[in-house]
Each structure stands twice: as C-alpha cells, then as structure tokens.
Design a protein around this motif. Structure first.
Motif, PDB file in Angstrom:
ATOM      1  N   ILE A 107       0.853  -1.182   0.000  1.00  0.00           N
ATOM      2  CA  ILE A 107       0.000   0.000   0.000  1.00  0.00           C
ATOM      3  C   ILE A 107       0.891   1.233   0.000  1.00  0.00           C
ATOM      4  O   ILE A 107       1.959   1.240   0.622  1.00  0.00           O
ATOM      5  CB  ILE A 107      -0.954  -0.002   1.222  1.00  0.00           C
ATOM      6  N   THR A 108       0.493   2.256  -0.741  1.00  0.00           N
ATOM      7  CA  THR A 108       1.229   3.515  -0.741  1.00  0.00           C
ATOM      8  C   THR A 108       0.273   4.655  -0.407  1.00  0.00           C
ATOM      9  O   THR A 108      -0.945   4.563  -0.638  1.00  0.00           O
ATOM     10  CB  THR A 108       1.890   3.806  -2.106  1.00  0.00           C
ATOM     11  N   HIS A 109       0.838   5.732   0.123  1.00  0.00           N
ATOM     12  CA  HIS A 109       0.040   6.905   0.456  1.00  0.00           C
ATOM     13  C   HIS A 109       0.877   8.145   0.182  1.00  0.00           C
ATOM     14  O   HIS A 109       2.067   8.207   0.533  1.00  0.00           O
ATOM     15  CB  HIS A 109      -0.372   6.885   1.930  1.00  0.00           C
ATOM     16  N   SER A 110       0.303   9.120  -0.471  1.00  0.00           N
ATOM     17  CA  SER A 110       0.985  10.396  -0.714  1.00  0.00           C
ATOM     18  C   SER A 110       0.005  11.528  -0.432  1.00  0.00           C
ATOM     19  O   SER A 110      -1.186  11.439  -0.771  1.00  0.00           O
ATOM     20  CB  SER A 110       1.489  10.477  -2.160  1.00  0.00           C
ATOM     21  N   ILE A 111       0.529  12.591   0.184  1.00  0.00           N
ATOM     22  CA  ILE A 111      -0.323  13.723   0.526  1.00  0.00           C
ATOM     23  C   ILE A 111       0.506  14.999   0.516  1.00  0.00           C
ATOM     24  O   ILE A 111       1.628  15.030   1.024  1.00  0.00           O
ATOM     25  CB  ILE A 111      -0.986  13.512   1.909  1.00  0.00           C
ATOM     26  N   PRO A 112      -0.003  16.059  -0.088  1.00  0.00           N
ATOM     27  CA  PRO A 112       0.696  17.345  -0.006  1.00  0.00           C
ATOM     28  C   PRO A 112       0.594  17.915   1.415  1.00  0.00           C
ATOM     29  O   PRO A 112      -0.432  17.770   2.087  1.00  0.00           O
ATOM     30  CB  PRO A 112      -0.056  18.223  -1.011  1.00  0.00           C
ATOM     31  N   VAL A 113       1.678  18.566   1.830  1.00  0.00           N
ATOM     32  CA  VAL A 113       1.701  19.260   3.119  1.00  0.00           C
ATOM     33  C   VAL A 113       2.052  20.714   2.822  1.00  0.00           C
ATOM     34  O   VAL A 113       3.210  21.062   2.616  1.00  0.00           O
ATOM     35  CB  VAL A 113       2.717  18.630   4.085  1.00  0.00           C
ATOM     36  N   GLY A 114       1.047  21.564   2.777  1.00  0.00           N
ATOM     37  CA  GLY A 114       1.284  22.936   2.354  1.00  0.00           C
ATOM     38  C   GLY A 114       1.503  22.997   0.857  1.00  0.00           C
ATOM     39  O   GLY A 114       1.115  22.104   0.099  1.00  0.00           O
ATOM     40  N   ASN A 115       2.149  24.067   0.407  1.00  0.00           N
ATOM     41  CA  ASN A 115       2.373  24.289  -1.018  1.00  0.00           C
ATOM     42  C   ASN A 115       3.763  23.897  -1.490  1.00  0.00           C
ATOM     43  O   ASN A 115       4.067  24.013  -2.682  1.00  0.00           O
ATOM     44  CB  ASN A 115       2.137  25.766  -1.357  1.00  0.00           C
ATOM     45  N   ARG A 116       4.619  23.436  -0.576  1.00  0.00           N
ATOM     46  CA  ARG A 116       5.990  23.149  -0.963  1.00  0.00           C
ATOM     47  C   ARG A 116       6.461  21.747  -0.575  1.00  0.00           C
ATOM     48  O   ARG A 116       7.591  21.374  -0.863  1.00  0.00           O
ATOM     49  CB  ARG A 116       6.954  24.171  -0.342  1.00  0.00           C
ATOM     50  N   THR A 117       5.619  20.988   0.098  1.00  0.00           N
ATOM     51  CA  THR A 117       6.063  19.711   0.646  1.00  0.00           C
ATOM     52  C   THR A 117       5.092  18.595   0.291  1.00  0.00           C
ATOM     53  O   THR A 117       3.880  18.800   0.271  1.00  0.00           O
ATOM     54  CB  THR A 117       6.195  19.795   2.183  1.00  0.00           C
ATOM     55  N   TRP A 175       4.460  14.428   1.384  1.00  0.00           N
ATOM     56  CA  TRP A 175       4.818  13.340   2.298  1.00  0.00           C
ATOM     57  C   TRP A 175       4.341  12.034   1.674  1.00  0.00           C
ATOM     58  O   TRP A 175       3.169  11.871   1.338  1.00  0.00           O
ATOM     59  CB  TRP A 175       4.161  13.572   3.653  1.00  0.00           C
ATOM     60  N   ASN A 176       5.276  11.095   1.510  1.00  0.00           N
ATOM     61  CA  ASN A 176       4.975   9.822   0.867  1.00  0.00           C
ATOM     62  C   ASN A 176       5.362   8.676   1.802  1.00  0.00           C
ATOM     63  O   ASN A 176       6.443   8.690   2.399  1.00  0.00           O
ATOM     64  CB  ASN A 176       5.752   9.675  -0.439  1.00  0.00           C
ATOM     65  N   SER A 177       4.489   7.691   1.897  1.00  0.00           N
ATOM     66  CA  SER A 177       4.764   6.507   2.701  1.00  0.00           C
ATOM     67  C   SER A 177       4.314   5.270   1.934  1.00  0.00           C
ATOM     68  O   SER A 177       3.362   5.321   1.145  1.00  0.00           O
ATOM     69  CB  SER A 177       4.032   6.572   4.048  1.00  0.00           C
ATOM     70  N   SER A 178       5.005   4.170   2.167  1.00  0.00           N
ATOM     71  CA  SER A 178       4.649   2.925   1.491  1.00  0.00           C
ATOM     72  C   SER A 178       5.038   1.735   2.353  1.00  0.00           C
ATOM     73  O   SER A 178       5.978   1.809   3.161  1.00  0.00           O
ATOM     74  CB  SER A 178       5.322   2.839   0.115  1.00  0.00           C
ATOM     75  N   PHE A 179       4.303   0.662   2.167  1.00  0.00           N
ATOM     76  CA  PHE A 179       4.530  -0.573   2.920  1.00  0.00           C
ATOM     77  C   PHE A 179       4.316  -1.750   1.982  1.00  0.00           C
ATOM     78  O   PHE A 179       3.388  -1.748   1.159  1.00  0.00           O
ATOM     79  CB  PHE A 179       3.564  -0.665   4.105  1.00  0.00           C
ATOM     80  N   ALA A 180       5.179  -2.761   2.095  1.00  0.00           N
ATOM     81  CA  ALA A 180       5.003  -3.956   1.271  1.00  0.00           C
ATOM     82  C   ALA A 180       5.490  -5.186   2.016  1.00  0.00           C
ATOM     83  O   ALA A 180       6.505  -5.133   2.737  1.00  0.00           O
ATOM     84  CB  ALA A 180       5.739  -3.823  -0.058  1.00  0.00           C
ATOM     85  N   PHE A 181       4.781  -6.267   1.842  1.00  0.00           N
ATOM     86  CA  PHE A 181       5.186  -7.570   2.343  1.00  0.00           C
ATOM     87  C   PHE A 181       5.370  -8.499   1.148  1.00  0.00           C
ATOM     88  O   PHE A 181       4.483  -8.603   0.291  1.00  0.00           O
ATOM     89  CB  PHE A 181       4.135  -8.145   3.291  1.00  0.00           C
ATOM     90  N   SER A 182       6.517  -9.149   1.055  1.00  0.00           N
ATOM     91  CA  SER A 182       6.751 -10.091  -0.033  1.00  0.00           C
ATOM     92  C   SER A 182       7.409 -11.351   0.521  1.00  0.00           C
ATOM     93  O   SER A 182       8.166 -11.301   1.500  1.00  0.00           O
ATOM     94  CB  SER A 182       7.647  -9.470  -1.121  1.00  0.00           C
ATOM     95  N   GLU A 183       7.109 -12.470  -0.086  1.00  0.00           N
ATOM     96  CA  GLU A 183       7.691 -13.730   0.358  1.00  0.00           C
ATOM     97  C   GLU A 183       7.913 -14.656  -0.833  1.00  0.00           C
ATOM     98  O   GLU A 183       7.223 -14.553  -1.852  1.00  0.00           O
ATOM     99  CB  GLU A 183       6.810 -14.413   1.401  1.00  0.00           C
ATOM    100  N   ARG A 184       8.871 -15.554  -0.663  1.00  0.00           N
ATOM    101  CA  ARG A 184       9.189 -16.516  -1.715  1.00  0.00           C
ATOM    102  C   ARG A 184       9.481 -17.869  -1.085  1.00  0.00           C
ATOM    103  O   ARG A 184      10.176 -17.951  -0.071  1.00  0.00           O
ATOM    104  CB  ARG A 184      10.399 -16.056  -2.517  1.00  0.00           C
ATOM    105  N   ARG A 185       8.950 -18.901  -1.696  1.00  0.00           N
ATOM    106  CA  ARG A 185       9.300 -20.261  -1.327  1.00  0.00           C
ATOM    107  C   ARG A 185       9.737 -20.986  -2.585  1.00  0.00           C
ATOM    108  O   ARG A 185       8.959 -21.144  -3.531  1.00  0.00           O
ATOM    109  CB  ARG A 185       8.122 -21.003  -0.691  1.00  0.00           C
ATOM    110  N   ALA A 186      11.003 -21.399  -2.598  1.00  0.00           N
ATOM    111  CA  ALA A 186      11.546 -22.149  -3.728  1.00  0.00           C
ATOM    112  C   ALA A 186      12.052 -23.489  -3.209  1.00  0.00           C
ATOM    113  O   ALA A 186      12.845 -23.531  -2.258  1.00  0.00           O
ATOM    114  CB  ALA A 186      12.680 -21.376  -4.402  1.00  0.00           C
TER     115      ALA A 186
END
Length: 782
Positions: free
Chosen positions: A365-375, A377-388
């Motif tokens: 999931i990702t999230h982005s939001i403006p903070v004022g007119n010059r900034t 803020w971006n955040s992201s989270f991911a879970f990944s897994e592999r079984r070989a």
C-alpha cells in the motif's frame, strides 16, 4: 493433440472483423507539480502543427481532456507560467484504449528550454548518470523480451544476459546477485518465475528466473540504474530495477486479452465507483510450454508451467491524499521425469526425477499527501515472500528411487518507507526518508541424502535513513546533488555511512556533462550467512562495498534521438573470500548454490570501462537503440592473484531497431487503420569465463571437480543472437487487434552455457543455451 494444435493455430491467426464508425479516441490526464504532487490549474496543453490549433487547459483538479481525435501519433506541448515546459512526442493513440497521461512539471524561476520526452516516458530526474527508463510500450514492442522488463534491460549499454533461459543480468561485469529488485520503490524478494532457470546447479538463484512475474499490462514508467545511484537507493552494488505500476482507467472499463503458444494473458481496468476517481487494474496470466514441445522446440524435456495474478487499485481522496493498493501472486513449476527405459539414459540427468516449485507473493500500500504548497509526504509498505524448493530422486539401474538432494528457500521481506520532498525555493529542494526492511530467512540444503550444505533460520532488520539535497546554479545551467545514505544490519551489527554526489553542467541547450560518485554496500545472501561447515562463522560477515565513479556526456541530436557516452570505475572492497590462503574463491563470482568455505571480508575487485550509445525513441514510424561497451572486470581472492571475474566478457554490442508501415482503408460506413511492424535485435558480446575441469579427479569423484588454481582462465566463445518480431495490427472503431510472431535466436546459434562432467557419459559435456524459439500470439484490446 494435433487436431487441438491446428484449432488453436487457426484461432490465433484469424482476426475478428466488424463494421464500425471511423475510429477516434481520447487523450486525457492531469498535470501536477513534480515535488508536491499538487494539481496545476490552467496549464496549457497544445497539439502543435494543427490547423486550426487544437488544445485545452487543465481544470481545478489539474485535469485535461481532448476527445474525438483521429488515431495515430501526437505531440503535446505542456506549459504554465513559473514552470519548465515539457514536450511529449510520439504519443500513440489507438482505438482499443484511451491515452491517459500523468504529466509532472518542475518549478523554475527562469524561462528554460522545454524538456522533450518521447511517448509515456516520465522525466528521469532521479540521477544524471547511468539511468534508463522502461515503458510498457517498449516491453511490448522490443523483440525477444517475452514481455519481461528485465529482458528489455539487456538491450541497454553494459548489460549482458548470463543465460538466455533466464533473465539474470550482469551489469558492467558484476554478478546478477548485485542487483536490487524494487516494486513501487520498496525492496522485494526475487519477483521471477522459475528461479532455477539457466543455472549450473539447477538450484534457485537470488535475483533471476525464467520470466518476471509482473505482466507488462501493469507497468508504468520504471527505472533501471546501473551505477552511482542517488541517496534514495541502498543495499545494491551493480544496479537497481525499480518497477512502477500504472493506474487503471478511472472513467470506463477496458479489456485486453492475449493468447499464444506459451499461454494466455487477460487484463481488465476501470472505475471502482460512479464518481470515476478511483480505478482498478487486474491481470491474470497462465503459461505452459507443452505446445512448443509438441512442435519440436527443445526446452530440456521438462514440463514448465507458471501462472500469476496481479492488481493495482488507485484511490484518490479529497482531503486525505492518494492511496494505492497493489498485489502480485505467482506460482511456477518445472518437472523432469526419467524415462522408464534405461536404454534411453544418455546423460546423468536422465536417471533423475526432479521436481521444482517456486511460489512468490507481494502485497503493498502507498500513500501520498501534499503538506502545504511546498512539501509532499509519501509513505509505502510492502510484504513479499518466496518459497523455492527442489527435490531430486536418483534412479538406479533397477529403477529404484532414492532421494539425492533437497533444497528449500523460504524468504520474506517486510519493507516500509516514509519520506518527504520539500522545495526550499525554485532552485533548491531536499528529500529525507527512512527505509525499514525486515528480512526473514529459512534456508536448507541437503546433498547426497546426508551432507547439509546450508541450514539456518533468522529474522533481522535492515535500517536505512537517507537525505538528499539539490541546488541549481548559473541560471539552472549547473545542478548539484549531494546526499548521505546510512545502512545498519541487526544480524551482525554491520553498518555503513555512504556519501553520494552528482554534478550536472549544461554545456548548451542540447549537451550535458555529468559526474557522479557514490559509496554503496549490500548484505550477503542467506545461503552465504548460513552455510553449514565445522567452525563456520559466516554470520559475522559484513557488507560487500563499492566506490562508484561515473563521468557522463549526453547530446540531444533532435527531439527523439540522443547520444550518451559514459566512462566508469567501480572499486569493490570488503568482499567475502575464503580463509584458505590458497583459495581463489570470491563471492563476486557467485550466482546460485551454496558456499562451504569459512569467509572473511578481505577480498577486492574492480570494474572499469567505457560505453557509448545512440537511442532514437519511436518517431516517424521508426526506432533505434545501438550501444557498445568495452570493460574489464577483475577480482582478487585469498591467494592474492588478480583474475578475471566469471562475468568479464570484455565487450558488449547491442543493436535493436524497428519499423512500422501504416495505412488506412476508409469508406462511407467504416474506416480502419492497418499496421505492419518489423523489429529486430542483435546481441553480440564476449564469452563469460569458466574454470577448467579436472577430468581425472571428476571421474574418481563421480561429479564435476574444478581446477581452483586456474579459476576463470577459460574464455567461452563469443555470444551471438538475433531476435525478430513481426506483427500485424488492425485498429477498428471499438477495438484493436494484433497478430505477432516473436522468434528468439533466429539463426539457431549454439551459444555455450557451461561445461560439466557427466557421470553417465563419463566425460566432460558442453551445455548449450536455448536454440530457435517461435512464439505466435494474438492480442485484442477493447
């Protein structure tokens, strides 16, 4: 079986015919501020060279729309006061899908020349050196890619395939293990099906496989970096593949279906709600090679299958910013069953039953939001897994089974990133952020039913704060980027503080000179940390590190053509090598498998070379990408001898070109556009290095024994391959259809993969890479 084959062939090559109105389509999208992601109101969008002049402007949400446009290629000029203008060239408008664009503009206090971008390509303002963009259109257009972004990367300067059965890539003489895979900026597990493809030991590799799990249907502009990365990126030595996902159409439902000799690919996209702000994009792919095998195509007598499902939700809100949710799930397997007639056992593999499975999933999931007119803020989270997992059963001459070897890798990554982008002024900005990546590993390998190669379970954290600052001088003719990246690994408390810097000087309106430096580091593979040997202490190994220095010159010849030349030097240190003073081992040559030596961070290596290339993005119905690389790749092990690395091919030549022929048929009630395309790719590079095999010792041991003192002293013959893509496209009023034929290795060249001692033959055998492979497919978009 033969009747089924002819029915499928007939269905693929007979396109659908339907009457309709003269085909038109829509170009729409939105214009935003590059740094804050805020919409730009009143931006001008013009289609030049039209009479009368066609254009529009963005509304309060930064959106624009141009309806009822005839099919074909378009240029757009985008501008607004206080921002550097952008010219988008050769935008392809087809009947099957609307063309939806996201156009970022950079603030500027002065009037600057427009940035020229071709197609849906975004401005790669990430780094001034060693960066390539990958677009969906290129993945679908280039021959021999199998719609795989990493195979497309093999057409770039300094990049070579280690074996055309897989998408493992060596960058500037480095091992494929030095590459970092990312999805939406977050580090993930190996995102490839069949991760044992093309390996010497048939064991899972860390960074490659038969084909990428992410279908090209979901790709947005993605970034492939090959040296001196900016402060944002860590835990990589040779390159970064940062795959980005495109949003689906948020106004109407659109569909794509593709069927061919290796399977089916289905996708759908459209609005989630009647408000037409959010969107959903989903894709399912199922593939198999049974049909190719029935046609006599040699694929190693294995039953190979894979399937994957992926999705991307785009959810903008009025006051809480924008959210995206994405996911991928892939399953792949290959199975080899020994012939029941022992008289047919020609090679040692023929007396084995081998089962390989590779399951990968990722959710984020990702999230982005403006903070004022010059900034922003971006955040992201991911879970990944592999079984070989791989299990091999050996049959004796009486067809009695016994377990010969077993390998299993369970790998998980939980990644989180948060960062802010702040524009200090029109000439300066900074970014500051933090990566937290939890690494979960459970690895096990058993050889000859009794000997444990590696065995370990661990959960550790990789912590990476970073900061980058950009300043423009001399009326934006000079740009300076400086930054710091810090890396801390909780497994053994390894740490590294890494400065990054880049300077770009605009010599003229179409010429730039850039210089970049970076210190980079990378954790070791779990198979290295948890190798099983008496007294082994590999869990204490620190990072492998490297200094990168790149000097780059680029010149825009015209709006669609650019020349780029780069000289680079990479000095590797703290490289894990054996504690045995007579050993030639270095982790720089490792690809798959395990390490049984006790290792220390005392090895070195260096890669240096020169690259030059010309890229003409698709315009005037033609595209061209030609580049050549000359380089050296060396390492020094515990014995103190400097040697060629395994991947030192010394030279690489890539040439890819394509031409389209277009014409229209019209009448009073119908009109359609037809397109015939011919694309070809040539790859020629020096052979990789091999270690001589001690045949007498191998006969006595019944397995391959190498002459360690002569490590990588044999240079394989040069690699040569030509791929071809032919396609026939019909654009109707409501849909477009394409029949294509991809032929890999048109000349059926026998390129060498590796040599090994075969116990069944009782001699050294040379294993070749893939021969000629034809892939016929039919694609429809509506």
């Amino acid at each position: 079986m033969r009747d089924n084959f002819y029915c499928l062939l007939l269905a693929l090559i007979i396109p659908c015919f339907a009457l309709g109105q003269a085909p038109t389509q829509t170009i729409r999208g939105f214009v935003i501020d590059t740094d804050t992601q805020l919409p730009l109101v009143g931006a001008s969008i013009i289609i030049p060279d039209t009479d009368p002049l066609m254009g529009t402007s963005t509304n309060e949400q930064g959106q624009f729309r141009l309806d009822a446009l005839p099919l074909g290629y378009y240029n757009l000029e985008v501008s607004i006061l206080g921002y550097q203008p952008v010219v988008l060239t050769q935008l392809l408008l087809e009947s099957g899908k609307e063309l939806v664009l996201k156009i970022p503009l950079s603030e500027s206090a002065e009037t600057l020349e427009a940035i020229v971008l071709t197609g849906k390509r975004s401005n790669p303002n990430i780094s001034p050196v060693s960066i390539n963009t990958i677009t969906q259109e290129e993945v679908l257009r280039f021959p021999g890619t199998f719609y795989d972004p990493s195979r497309l990367a093999m057409t770039f300067a300094g990049v070579a395939s280690t074996d055309d059965q897989a998408n493992n890539i060596s960058i500037r003489g480095n091992s494929p293990n030095s590459l970092s895979w990312r999805l939406e900026g977050l580090e993930i597990v190996n995102p490839n099906h069949l991760s044992n493809a093309g390996t010497f030991s048939d064991r899972p590799s860390q960074n490659g496989g038969g084909v990428n799990m992410l279908s090209a249907q979901l790709l947005s502009t993605s970034y492939f970096m090959t040296g001196a990365f900016p402060a944002t990126y860590g835990n990589a030595l040779s390159g970064v593949m940062d795959m980005r996902l495109r949003p689906g159409n948020n106004e109407q439902w659109e569909f794509t279906a593709q069927a061919g000799f290796i399977g089916i690919d289905l996708s759908a996209e459209g609005p989630l709600t009647s408000r037409k702000n959010s969107s959903l994009l989903v894709n399912y792919r199922y593939s198999f090679t049974g049909l190719l095998s029935s046609m006599g195509v040699e694929l190693g007598d294995e039953d190979i299958r894979f399937q994957d499902f992926s999705f991307h939700l785009n959810i903008p809100t009025k006051n809480a910013g924008k959210f995206t949710i994405f996911g991928i799930d892939g399953r792949s397997q290959n199975t080899f069953i020994a012939d029941a007639d022992t008289a047919n056992w020609a090679f040692q593999k023929d007396r084995f039953d081998i089962y390989y499975e590779n399951d990968v999933s990722a959710f984020g999931i990702t999230h982005s939001i403006p903070v004022g007119n010059r900034t922003a803020w971006n955040s992201s989270f991911a879970f990944s897994e592999r079984r070989a997992s791989r299990v091999a059963f050996r049959l004796d001459d009486e067809l009695r089974l016994s377990e010969d070897s077993f390998d299993e890798i369970n790998e998980g990554k939980v990644a989180f990133n948060t960062h802010i982008n702040h524009r200090v002024s029109s000439n300066s900005k900074f970014t500051a952020g933090l990566y937290l990546t939890q690494l979960d590993n459970d690895v096990y390998s058993l050889e000859d039913s009794t000997e444990i190669n590696y065995d370990g379970i661990d959960q550790s954290m990789l912590i990476q704060p970073y900061f980058g600052y950009e300043q423009n001088f001399l009326s934006n003719r000079l740009r300076l980027n400086v930054g710091l990246h810090y890396q801390y690994f909780t497994l053994n408390e390894s740490q590294s503080l890494e400065p990054r810097a880049a300077l770009r000087l605009r010599l003229s309106k179409n010429q730039n000179l850039s210089l970049a430096y970076g210190l980079h580091s990378q954790v070791q593979q779990p198979q290295v940390y948890f190798a099983n040997s008496p007294g082994l202490t590999n869990e204490n190994l620190g990072f492998t590190k490297a200094h990168h220095l790149v000097l780059s010159y680029d010149r825009s010849i015209n709006q669609s053509t650019k020349l780029v030349a780069e000289a680079y030097y990479q000095s590797l240190f703290d490289v894990p090598i054996s504690t045995n003073p007579n050993s030639s081992f270095s982790i720089l040559n490792n690809l798959e498998g395990f390490v049984l030596d006790d290792l220390v961070n005392e090895g070195t290596g260096e890669n240096y070379g020169f690259e030059i290339g010309v890229q003409k993005n698709f315009s005037d119905n033609f595209f061209l990408l030609v580049n050549t690389s000359l380089f050296e790749s060396k390492y020094t092990g515990a014995d103190g001898i400097e040697r060629d690395t395994r991947f030192n091919s010394n030279y690489i030549l890539n040439a890819t070109a394509g031409r389209e022929f277009r014409w229209s048929k019209s009448g009073t009630t119908k009109q359609r556009e037809k397109v015939f395309g011919l694309n070809a790719r040539l790859a020629y590079y020096g052979g990789f290095r091999e270690t001589p095999i001690d045949e007498i010792a191998s006969i006595e041991a019944g397995t391959t024994i190498f002459v360690d003192a002569e490590a990588f002293s044999i240079k394989q013959p040069d690699f040569f391959k030509v791929d071809l893509r032919l396609y026939w496209k019909n654009n109707r009023s409501k849909y477009s259809s394409t029949v294509s034929l991809d032929i890999q290795n048109v000349t059926n060249r026998e390129n060498i993969a590796y040599s090994y001692y075969d116990d069944q033959q009782g001699e050294i055998i040379i294993k070749n890479q893939l021969g000629l492979i034809p892939i016929l497919s039919y694609r429809i978009e509506f």
